[in-house]
Design an enzyme around this catalytic site. Structure first.
Site, mmCIF file in Angstrom:
data_model
loop_
_atom_site.group_PDB
_atom_site.id
_atom_site.type_symbol
_atom_site.label_atom_id
_atom_site.label_comp_id
_atom_site.label_asym_id
_atom_site.label_seq_id
_atom_site.Cartn_x
_atom_site.Cartn_y
_atom_site.Cartn_z
ATOM 1 N N LYS A 228 40.859 57.841 53.228
ATOM 2 C CA LYS A 228 42.158 57.642 53.894
ATOM 3 C C LYS A 228 43.101 56.777 53.076
ATOM 4 O O LYS A 228 44.309 56.799 53.293
ATOM 5 C CB LYS A 228 41.954 57.029 55.289
ATOM 6 C CG LYS A 228 41.352 58.022 56.263
ATOM 7 C CD LYS A 228 41.535 57.588 57.697
ATOM 8 C CE LYS A 228 41.041 58.675 58.637
ATOM 9 N NZ LYS A 228 40.987 58.264 60.017
ATOM 10 N N LYS B 249 35.749 69.376 56.639
ATOM 11 C CA LYS B 249 35.451 69.335 58.075
ATOM 12 C C LYS B 249 36.704 69.644 58.899
ATOM 13 O O LYS B 249 37.831 69.418 58.447
ATOM 14 C CB LYS B 249 34.858 67.983 58.470
ATOM 15 C CG LYS B 249 35.819 66.843 58.429
ATOM 16 C CD LYS B 249 35.274 65.598 59.132
ATOM 17 C CE LYS B 249 36.378 64.538 59.063
ATOM 18 N NZ LYS B 249 36.159 63.341 59.784
ATOM 19 N N LYS C 169 41.468 66.437 62.822
ATOM 20 C CA LYS C 169 42.759 66.368 63.525
ATOM 21 C C LYS C 169 43.842 65.736 62.666
ATOM 22 O O LYS C 169 45.028 65.908 62.935
ATOM 23 C CB LYS C 169 42.625 65.658 64.867
ATOM 24 C CG LYS C 169 42.175 64.227 64.824
ATOM 25 C CD LYS C 169 41.942 63.694 66.236
ATOM 26 C CE LYS C 169 40.964 62.519 66.203
ATOM 27 N NZ LYS C 169 40.403 62.188 67.488
HETATM 28 P P1 TYM Z 1 36.923 60.444 66.315
HETATM 29 O O1 TYM Z 1 37.917 60.148 67.382
HETATM 30 O O2 TYM Z 1 37.446 60.792 64.956
HETATM 31 O O3 TYM Z 1 35.968 61.612 66.764
HETATM 32 C C1 TYM Z 1 35.264 61.599 67.996
HETATM 33 C C2 TYM Z 1 33.874 62.191 67.804
HETATM 34 O O4 TYM Z 1 33.985 63.538 67.304
HETATM 35 C C3 TYM Z 1 33.151 63.695 66.162
HETATM 36 N N1 TYM Z 1 33.771 64.665 65.249
HETATM 37 C C4 TYM Z 1 33.166 65.768 64.795
HETATM 38 N N2 TYM Z 1 31.943 66.294 65.037
HETATM 39 C C5 TYM Z 1 31.636 67.469 64.439
HETATM 40 N N3 TYM Z 1 32.475 68.124 63.612
HETATM 41 C C6 TYM Z 1 33.708 67.650 63.328
HETATM 42 N N4 TYM Z 1 34.530 68.325 62.527
HETATM 43 C C7 TYM Z 1 34.105 66.417 63.944
HETATM 44 N N5 TYM Z 1 35.238 65.674 63.908
HETATM 45 C C8 TYM Z 1 35.008 64.609 64.702
HETATM 46 C C9 TYM Z 1 33.088 62.308 65.546
HETATM 47 O O5 TYM Z 1 31.942 62.160 64.718
HETATM 48 C C10 TYM Z 1 33.045 61.417 66.767
HETATM 49 O O6 TYM Z 1 31.730 61.284 67.242
HETATM 50 N N6 TYM Z 1 35.379 55.937 64.869
HETATM 51 C C11 TYM Z 1 35.182 56.957 65.848
HETATM 52 C C12 TYM Z 1 35.385 56.477 67.279
HETATM 53 C C13 TYM Z 1 34.656 55.228 67.648
HETATM 54 C C14 TYM Z 1 33.268 55.136 67.954
HETATM 55 C C15 TYM Z 1 33.055 53.778 68.284
HETATM 56 C C16 TYM Z 1 32.216 56.056 67.963
HETATM 57 C C17 TYM Z 1 35.191 53.995 67.793
HETATM 58 N N7 TYM Z 1 34.218 53.125 68.181
HETATM 59 C C18 TYM Z 1 31.762 53.310 68.620
HETATM 60 C C19 TYM Z 1 30.960 55.594 68.311
HETATM 61 C C20 TYM Z 1 30.748 54.248 68.618
HETATM 62 C C21 TYM Z 1 36.173 58.079 65.594
HETATM 63 O O7 TYM Z 1 37.203 57.870 64.980
HETATM 64 O O8 TYM Z 1 35.870 59.239 66.199
#
Ligand code: TYM
Length: 360
Positions: free
Chosen positions: A142, A225, A228
């Protein structure tokens, strides 16, 4: 209220059957404390979020004590619009309920409404190391095209806030997609270091990553991947995409050479589409391969579009129904924040005590 869908699906997971270390209240994964979060960076999540994460969350709530969090503070790590953020948080919470999260069984809340997350985040910042944060590939990706002077510090500290999210609840199991694996590793290191320096305080959280669907790839490029934050709108399917948009995106999706509908390392695009097909119909990949044995990519794509439309239709109507009753959603989020706060407050009391934040 007809808002909440009960039901679950069981899958194979890397960590199925693993146990937390001895010394914590819960003896085994038969009943673990689960924590996970999603950023409210778009109106609704995309299919990758559902398949890689929410689908597991829905299943886990049958058996475990679950905390699911809309991580609005994490959304501040990239430029944001204050007029939109609150709306996105509400829409993301509604999306989770529409996906099957049941707020009567799981604690559903907004991160910024429980101040303990930021308090613990500062303390863990002082336990983390610049070296380990600099190694995070998501940070490197990023910040790659940014001048050093313009890289937000929040982007750098992001995984520490994530560690605070989970550890504030003494979370044991963290269901996420594959892209969060490295952040989980860092979280584990921080928990271990804290326990070593200040006494056993946190369980060391285990990642819970599905064996299939942990990394849904972009429809227009199976080497990247589904994401968004990409500027290529055809890379993903939003959970509220209407049928004609789903048909168009699937029709345009990249395929591989050959014409057999089979999964394999030489067929990354078809493998990805098969994974999506299997997840939304809850069928094994092999059964779908068999169904398309004598057919080509055209038929397969048509079948996939219809399966997706069937799957997304009920999501879309539940989502709109939930947003239509803002009072009820507020109640859910208020009581979620109150329940979350009780637990996080207790953790913070022992953290403060252990690290010496007291008067004598
Ligand atoms: P975020 O908001 O980017 O995504 C939410 C969840 O979706 C999963 N994900 C995917 N899984 C499969 N294929 C994909 N292409 C894909 N894109 C996204 C992510 O792995 C995630 O599980 N940092 C985290 C949010 C967070 C969090 C936490 C997670 C903040 N605090 C504590 C667990 C524990 C995030 O940005 O997810």
């Amino acid at each position: 209220m007809g808002l909440y869908r009960r039901g679950s699906r069981s899958h194979d997971f890397e960590n199925k059957g693993r146990r937390p270390q001895a010394g914590f209240e819960k003896g085994s994964w038969e009943m673990a404390r689960v924590f996970s979060g999603v950023q409210p960076t778009a109106e609704v999540p995309h299919l990758g979020n559902y398949i890689g994460a929410f689908r597991q969350w829905v299943a886990l709530q049958d058996q475990h004590e679950c905390f699911f969090c809309v991580v609005d503070l994490h959304s501040l790590t990239v430029p944001w619009d204050p007029k939109l953020l609150g709306q996105r948080s509400r829409q993301t919470a509604a999306s989770l309920i529409a996906s099957g999260i049941d707020p009567e069984r799981s604690v559903l809340f907004l991160q910024s409404e429980v101040a303990e997350h930021t308090e613990l985040s500062w303390i863990l910042t002082c336990v983390s190391r610049m070296g380990e944060l600099s190694r995070m590939t998501q940070f490197k990706d990023k910040s790659r095209n940014l001048e050093r002077d313009s890289i937000g510090t929040g982007l750098y500290m992001y995984p520490v806030l994530m560690a605070a999210d989970v550890l504030a609840y003494r979370g044991e199991l963290v269901p996420v997609g594959d892209d969060q694996r490295q952040h989980l590793e860092l979280m584990r290191n921080i928990a271990e270091r804290f326990n070593r320096d200040f006494g056993e305080t946190f369980p060391v959280p285990e990642p819970y990553i599905p064996a299939e669907g942990a990394r849904i790839m972009a429809l227009d490029d199976p080497t990247r991947k589904m994401d968004k934050s990409s500027d290529r709108p055809n890379n993903l399917i939003w959970m509220n995409d209407p049928p004609e948009v789903v048909r168009r995106k699937i029709a345009r999706a990249v395929t591989d050479s050959g014409r057999e509908v089979t999964a394999g390392s030489d067929k990354p695009a078809i493998t990805n589409l098969l994974t999506i097909y299997a997840a939304v119909t809850d069928r094994p990949v092999a059964a779908i391969e068999r169904e398309y044995e004598d057919k080509g990519y055209g038929d397969f794509k048509m079948g996939l579009s219809e399966a997706l439309i069937d799957f997304l239709g009920p999501f879309r109507s539940r989502y709109l129904e939930i947003l239509d009753d803002p009072g009820q959603l507020d109640k859910v989020l208020d009581s979620g924040a109150a329940r979350a706060k009780e637990v996080a407050h207790q953790t913070m009391q022992s953290v403060r005590e252990r690290i010496g934040l007291r008067r004598s």
